[in-house]
Design a protein around this motif. Structure first.
Motif, PDB file in Angstrom:
ATOM      1  N   VAL A 542       0.523  -1.507   0.357  1.00 50.29           N
ATOM      2  CA  VAL A 542       0.170   0.171  -0.150  1.00 50.29           C
ATOM      3  C   VAL A 542       1.279   1.161  -0.062  1.00 50.29           C
ATOM      4  O   VAL A 542       0.620   2.832  -0.724  1.00 50.29           O
ATOM      5  CB  VAL A 542      -0.704  -0.156   1.212  1.00 50.29           C
ATOM      6  N   ARG A 543       1.995   1.073   0.746  1.00 50.70           N
ATOM      7  CA  ARG A 543       3.334   2.382   1.013  1.00 50.70           C
ATOM      8  C   ARG A 543       3.668   2.331  -0.387  1.00 50.70           C
ATOM      9  O   ARG A 543       3.983   3.716  -0.837  1.00 50.70           O
ATOM     10  CB  ARG A 543       3.613   2.052   2.242  1.00 50.70           C
ATOM     11  N   ARG A 544       3.962   1.731  -0.957  1.00 51.25           N
ATOM     12  CA  ARG A 544       4.242   1.410  -2.156  1.00 51.25           C
ATOM     13  C   ARG A 544       4.008   2.524  -3.232  1.00 51.25           C
ATOM     14  O   ARG A 544       3.661   3.049  -4.793  1.00 51.25           O
ATOM     15  CB  ARG A 544       4.812   0.366  -2.822  1.00 51.25           C
ATOM     16  N   VAL A 545       2.317   1.712  -3.605  1.00 48.57           N
ATOM     17  CA  VAL A 545       1.194   2.281  -4.434  1.00 48.57           C
ATOM     18  C   VAL A 545       1.168   4.088  -3.956  1.00 48.57           C
ATOM     19  O   VAL A 545       0.702   4.531  -5.301  1.00 48.57           O
ATOM     20  CB  VAL A 545       0.488   1.581  -4.393  1.00 48.57           C
ATOM     21  N   THR A 546       0.789   3.971  -2.819  1.00 49.30           N
ATOM     22  CA  THR A 546       0.674   5.464  -2.652  1.00 49.30           C
ATOM     23  C   THR A 546       1.887   6.996  -2.269  1.00 49.30           C
ATOM     24  O   THR A 546       1.220   7.479  -2.608  1.00 49.30           O
ATOM     25  CB  THR A 546      -0.550   5.324  -1.154  1.00 49.30           C
ATOM     26  N   GLN A 547       2.901   6.344  -2.178  1.00 48.56           N
ATOM     27  CA  GLN A 547       4.173   6.445  -1.844  1.00 48.56           C
ATOM     28  C   GLN A 547       4.002   7.899  -3.448  1.00 48.56           C
ATOM     29  O   GLN A 547       4.488   7.263  -4.747  1.00 48.56           O
ATOM     30  CB  GLN A 547       5.120   6.233  -1.619  1.00 48.56           C
ATOM     31  N   PRO A 548       4.414   9.353  -3.194  1.00 49.61           N
ATOM     32  CA  PRO A 548       4.500  10.324  -4.145  1.00 49.61           C
ATOM     33  C   PRO A 548       5.803   9.803  -4.890  1.00 49.61           C
ATOM     34  O   PRO A 548       6.554   9.435  -4.438  1.00 49.61           O
ATOM     35  CB  PRO A 548       4.635  11.061  -3.634  1.00 49.61           C
ATOM     36  N   LYS A 549       6.057  10.114  -6.191  1.00 48.51           N
ATOM     37  CA  LYS A 549       6.699   9.433  -7.199  1.00 48.51           C
ATOM     38  C   LYS A 549       7.643  11.062  -6.882  1.00 48.51           C
ATOM     39  O   LYS A 549       7.389  11.787  -7.170  1.00 48.51           O
ATOM     40  CB  LYS A 549       6.484   8.954  -8.904  1.00 48.51           C
ATOM     41  N   ALA A 550       8.646  10.544  -7.066  1.00 46.19           N
ATOM     42  CA  ALA A 550      10.186  11.891  -7.143  1.00 46.19           C
ATOM     43  C   ALA A 550      10.012  12.636  -8.078  1.00 46.19           C
ATOM     44  O   ALA A 550      10.281  11.517  -9.550  1.00 46.19           O
ATOM     45  CB  ALA A 550      11.675  11.158  -6.853  1.00 46.19           C
ATOM     46  N   LYS A 551       9.768  13.779  -8.227  1.00 43.55           N
ATOM     47  CA  LYS A 551       9.963  14.583  -9.743  1.00 43.55           C
ATOM     48  C   LYS A 551      11.665  14.498  -9.455  1.00 43.55           C
ATOM     49  O   LYS A 551      12.919  15.336  -9.218  1.00 43.55           O
ATOM     50  CB  LYS A 551       9.096  15.498  -9.063  1.00 43.55           C
ATOM     51  N   VAL A 552      12.026  14.433 -10.787  1.00 45.75           N
ATOM     52  CA  VAL A 552      13.406  15.047 -11.834  1.00 45.75           C
ATOM     53  C   VAL A 552      13.292  15.920 -13.182  1.00 45.75           C
ATOM     54  O   VAL A 552      12.828  16.211 -13.423  1.00 45.75           O
ATOM     55  CB  VAL A 552      13.449  13.640 -12.961  1.00 45.75           C
ATOM     56  N   HIS A 553      14.040  16.615 -12.827  1.00 46.58           N
ATOM     57  CA  HIS A 553      13.915  18.308 -12.863  1.00 46.58           C
ATOM     58  C   HIS A 553      14.574  17.999 -14.009  1.00 46.58           C
ATOM     59  O   HIS A 553      16.885  17.998 -13.456  1.00 46.58           O
ATOM     60  CB  HIS A 553      14.251  18.997 -11.705  1.00 46.58           C
TER      61      HIS A 553
END
Length: 553
Positions: A542-553
């Motif tokens: 559940v944590r893996r699904v709900t954890q926000p993905k890191a944004k790459v700039h």
């Protein structure tokens, strides 16, 4: 935090099952609560007769039921409670339920039985003895219709017609004497005695629905009116006849006249206290006299000329022929058959003890169905369109028949025919202040039919017995009450209780729904168990699904 919760739930399942039950039962209740079983209706039911007579069992032998309801139209009736209305009742349908081992049978009766077509009434009256003749294992009940009960029947009929495997069904659950009085004659030590007899109990397929209006409320009403009339004659010295009059009201008449049998044993076998020590001129039994335009004198042995009983026969013929030409009077001779389990008429009890006796009735045969039917009610029914004599009391005809008997008895007692030279057919004794009171007869019939009088329901402490004793005591002397008890060692008759009960009809889902619900609950509990046992893995997913993905700039 989630890891700690996982340990708590894991320990709870392993070491504390009651706590687990407390936690998960609300979830089950939430799942089930939208679909409760609601009580549809509570109503009173009346069980079929159950008794033993001379060792032979009769009627239904069971009382408790808790089963799904169906109408007789359903293909499968096994372990079902079969509901049917009287209008649709037939012996074939009833036998179908018995053959298929139904769980119970409930027959719905109309509120006003007298409004039923007479062909249906007559058919049911003829079937009642057949229903009682054999021992029935399943419970059989009768209920009086009302709007709710008819609604239950209609819905059950729809369910039965479609075989209703997925529709709602109904589940039905069952929660769990004699009197005599006399008027003494004057003019000698050993006067002849005339005995007038009527049995007061009623009979039908269900004791609590047996009101016995004509059989034998009419006979008891006539006996009480005769006692009133002759008590007036015996009050004055110049009209005090040289006959003793003994009026006897018996119980157990519908059970082979057990009350009369025991009374005869007490009074003939124990002469010290006998009411029949004197010479008995004859015994006149009154049975079913509240209707019809015929009168039949049933005898076991034709009376010989010159005897008092022959005089009564001739006087009855003379009174009917001269004063009531619309009435057909005749004598019916039938020998006593001791091989039969049941005697035909009450006079046969006296005939066995060699006492001259006969029964007066408007019925030509003892086999008439209305003598033992719950259809024998007080209410006046519509005119018959089928040529069938209606089972109710016509007070005007009862009054006429009472006057016929009173006039004939008076002619015998006072020897009036011989005194007027064999004529005097138009001579009337009971006129003006001495006439038969139709209002009094109607009131007595109304009182008698206001309550069921089956032998099982009338005991020595019954208000009915006390009121009957009071009525007789108003006109007669030496009114005595006699009790009859079954012999505990070798009883001739045995009665059973639970004749009136309360039945509840519940609306429930069919069995397949219960199975589906059980599977859903089991699946839910299994999923919850797996989720708690693998809470860490579930948490990480559940944590893996709900954890926000890191944004790459």
């Amino acid at each position: 935090m989630f890891e700690e919760a996982s340990e708590v739930f894991d320990n709870m399942f392993k070491s504390s099952f009651p706590l687990t039950f407390i936690v998960f039962i609300p979830a089950v209740l939430i799942l089930v609560s939208p679909l409760p079983a609601e009580a549809a209706h509570e109503f009173t039911v009346y069980r079929m007769q159950q008794y033993d007579l001379q060792g032979q069992p009769y009627g239904t032998r069971n009382a408790i039921l808790n089963t799904e309801a169906r109408t007789v139209e359903a293909e499968v009736l096994s372990r079902r409670c079969v509901i049917m209305r009287l209008a649709d009742f037939s012996y074939d349908k009833y036998q179908k339920a018995l053959r298929q081992s139904a769980g119970a049978v409930v027959i719905i009766l109309p509120k006003n039985m007298s409004a039923m077509p007479q062909d249906i009434v007559q058919q049911f009256m003829e079937l009642e003895p057949e229903m009682l003749a054999t021992e029935t294992i399943i419970p059989v009940y009768f209920a009086i219709e009302d709007d709710e009960l008819l609604s239950i029947y209609t819905q059950t009929l729809t369910s039965s017609s479609s075989q209703g495997s997925l529709s709602a069904a109904e589940v039905l659950t069952l929660l769990q004497n004699k009197k005599s009085g006399r008027l003494a004659g004057v003019g000698g030590e050993e006067l002849p005695t005339i005995v007038v007899v009527a049995h007061y109990d009623s009979f039908g397929v269900a004791p609590w629905l047996s009101y016995g209006a004509d059989s034998n409320g009419s006979g008891v009403s006539m006996l009480l009116e005769l006692s009133r009339l002759f008590s007036k004659l015996y009050t004055y010295k110049r009209t005090h006849a040289a006959y003793n009059l003994l009026f006897f009201v018996s119980g157990g008449g519908k059970f082979n006249y057990q009350g009369t049998k025991r009374w005869l044993e007490d009074n003939l076998d124990h002469t010290d206290s006998s009411l029949l020590q004197d010479n008995v001129a004859f015994v006149l039994c009154l049975d079913t006299l509240g209707n019809g335009d015929s009168l039949y004198l049933h005898v076991s042995k034709p009376p010989k000329e010159g005897t008092p009983q022959y005089s009564l026969l001739k006087e009855l013929e003379m009174v009917v022929g001269s004063q009531y030409p619309e009435v057909k009077f005749s004598m019916v001779h039938k020998k006593i058959n001791l091989a039969d389990d049941m005697l035909a008429w009450e006079h046969e009890r006296f005939g066995i003890r060699r006492l001259p006796a006969f029964t007066l009735s408007h019925l030509p045969s003892h086999r008439s169905a209305q003598r033992s039917s719950i259809m024998d009610v007080r209410s006046v029914s519509p005119s018959s369109r089928y040529g069938v004599e209606e089972p109710h009391v016509d007070v005007s005809k009862l009054s006429r028949n009472t006057k016929v008997v009173a006039e004939a008895l008076a002619r015998v007692i006072y020897n009036l025919t011989e005194k007027v030279g064999g004529g005097g057919g138009d001579l009337q004794i009971f006129t003006e202040q001495m006439q038969v009171q139709e209002e009094h007869l109607s009131a007595v019939v109304e009182w008698l039919t206001a309550q069921p009088r089956a032998a099982q329901l009338v005991d020595k402490d019954s208000s009915f017995v006390s009121t009957l004793e009071y009525h007789m005591g108003r006109y007669l002397k030496d009114v005595k009450r006699h009790y009859v008890k079954a012999d505990k060692r070798d009883p001739e008759f045995v009665f059973y209780d639970q004749l009136k009960q309360t039945m509840n009809a519940y609306r429930v889902k069919p069995a397949i729904f219960d199975l589906l619900l059980a599977v859903c609950i089991a699946a839910y509990l299994g999923m919850m168990y797996l989720a708690i046992q693998n809470f860490g893995l579930l948490y990480s997913v559940v944590r893996r699904v709900t954890q926000p993905k890191a944004k790459v700039h």
